[in-house]
Design a protein around this motif. Structure first.
Motif, PDB file in Angstrom:
ATOM      1  N   PRO A 153       0.826  -1.212   0.000  1.00 41.53           N
ATOM      2  CA  PRO A 153       0.000   0.000   0.000  1.00 41.53           C
ATOM      3  C   PRO A 153       0.860   1.262   0.000  1.00 41.53           C
ATOM      4  N   LEU A 162     -10.929   1.756   3.143  1.00 39.96           N
ATOM      5  CA  LEU A 162     -10.997   1.763   1.686  1.00 39.96           C
ATOM      6  C   LEU A 162     -11.871   2.905   1.186  1.00 39.96           C
ATOM      7  N   ILE A 175      -9.653  -2.511  -5.791  1.00 38.11           N
ATOM      8  CA  ILE A 175      -9.129  -3.458  -4.818  1.00 38.11           C
ATOM      9  C   ILE A 175     -10.092  -4.634  -4.706  1.00 38.11           C
ATOM     10  N   VAL A 178      -7.389  -8.283   0.098  1.00 43.01           N
ATOM     11  CA  VAL A 178      -6.315  -7.835   0.978  1.00 43.01           C
ATOM     12  C   VAL A 178      -5.666  -9.068   1.606  1.00 43.01           C
ATOM     13  N   LEU A 201      -2.143  -5.539  -1.139  1.00 40.10           N
ATOM     14  CA  LEU A 201      -3.428  -5.290  -1.780  1.00 40.10           C
ATOM     15  C   LEU A 201      -3.471  -5.971  -3.141  1.00 40.10           C
ATOM     16  N   ILE A 203      -5.193  -5.820  -6.612  1.00 40.43           N
ATOM     17  CA  ILE A 203      -5.957  -4.833  -7.372  1.00 40.43           C
ATOM     18  C   ILE A 203      -6.044  -5.225  -8.837  1.00 40.43           C
TER      19      ILE A 203
END
Length: 224
Positions: A153, A162, A175, A178, A201, A203
């Motif tokens: 991050p 978030l 996202i 996690v 993360l 993504i």
């Protein structure tokens, strides 16, 4: 569970078959060399010694009954191409063929392949992306220049939820998960989830939007 036909039991075909078995699929394997299939014959639904470049052999198999047909022949491109074309002509629902280079890819797509995989290229690109930036832990290419990235991050996200960080609106990335410091994955975390410095993360991002995120790591204000 899907019904899967795998033609060509070289190294790639073996790894593919083993992974398909682990996923609980019904699998038929074929190779013209008996030694290529004997170690997996007892683990699959059926195994056959046959030359699949001969139309009569493919007709007997009933290729239209399989959800997916994989052509994994890498040492004879003409045979790979011929089998791919025959599968489609005989009504195969979805054909995935293995290619060794971009020229092979083009010919296979023009002659019946619904999807072409290029393992060496795919692994090389994934490795290059992963090891070119210390903040990318993993990478999976999707389509249309979109990929899934596992990243550290940014400092500006840490300690914020978030929702508060507004990452999607600001950076145009989404996202989807996690991974905490213990390796546990939280898929589709809630908007109230607070990002921690030790999180990774997952993504989905277009390569252009991801490039803008990665530039932030070069700024001393942001965590690298």
């Amino acid at each position: 569970m899907k019904s899967v036909l795998i033609i060509g039991m070289g190294n790639f075909g073996h790894y593919l078959c083993k992974s398909m078995i682990e996923q609980g699929n019904e699998i038929m394997i074929i190779d013209k060399n008996e030694e290529a299939i004997e170690d997996l014959a007892s683990q699959v639904t059926s195994a056959l010694i046959a030359d699949c470049s001969k139309e009569a052999n493919l007709r007997k198999i009933g290729v239209s009954n399989f959800d997916i047909c994989f052509v994994c022949i890498s040492d004879d491109f003409l045979m790979n191409l011929e089998i791919t074309s025959l599968l489609k002509e005989l009504g195969a629902q979805y054909v995935v063929s293995k290619a060794n280079n971009e020229i092979h890819t083009k010919f296979l797509l023009r002659n019946g392949a619904d999807k072409v995989i290029h393992p060496d290229k795919d692994i090389a690109e994934r490795t290059a992306v992963k090891y070119s930036n210390d903040n990318i832990s993993d990478y999976i290419e999707l389509q249309d220049d979109y990929s899934i990235y596992e990243i550290n991050p940014l400092a500006e996200w840490v300690g914020k939820s978030l929702k508060e960080s507004n990452i999607r609106a600001v950076y145009k990335v989404v996202i989807i998960g996690v991974i905490n410091e213990r390796g546990k994955t939280n898929i589709t975390p809630s908007p109230d989830y607070v990002i921690k410095e030790t999180d990774h993360l997952m993504i989905i991002a277009h390569e252009d939007d991801m490039a803008r995120v990665l530039k932030k790591y070069d700024d001393k204000k942001y965590r690298k």
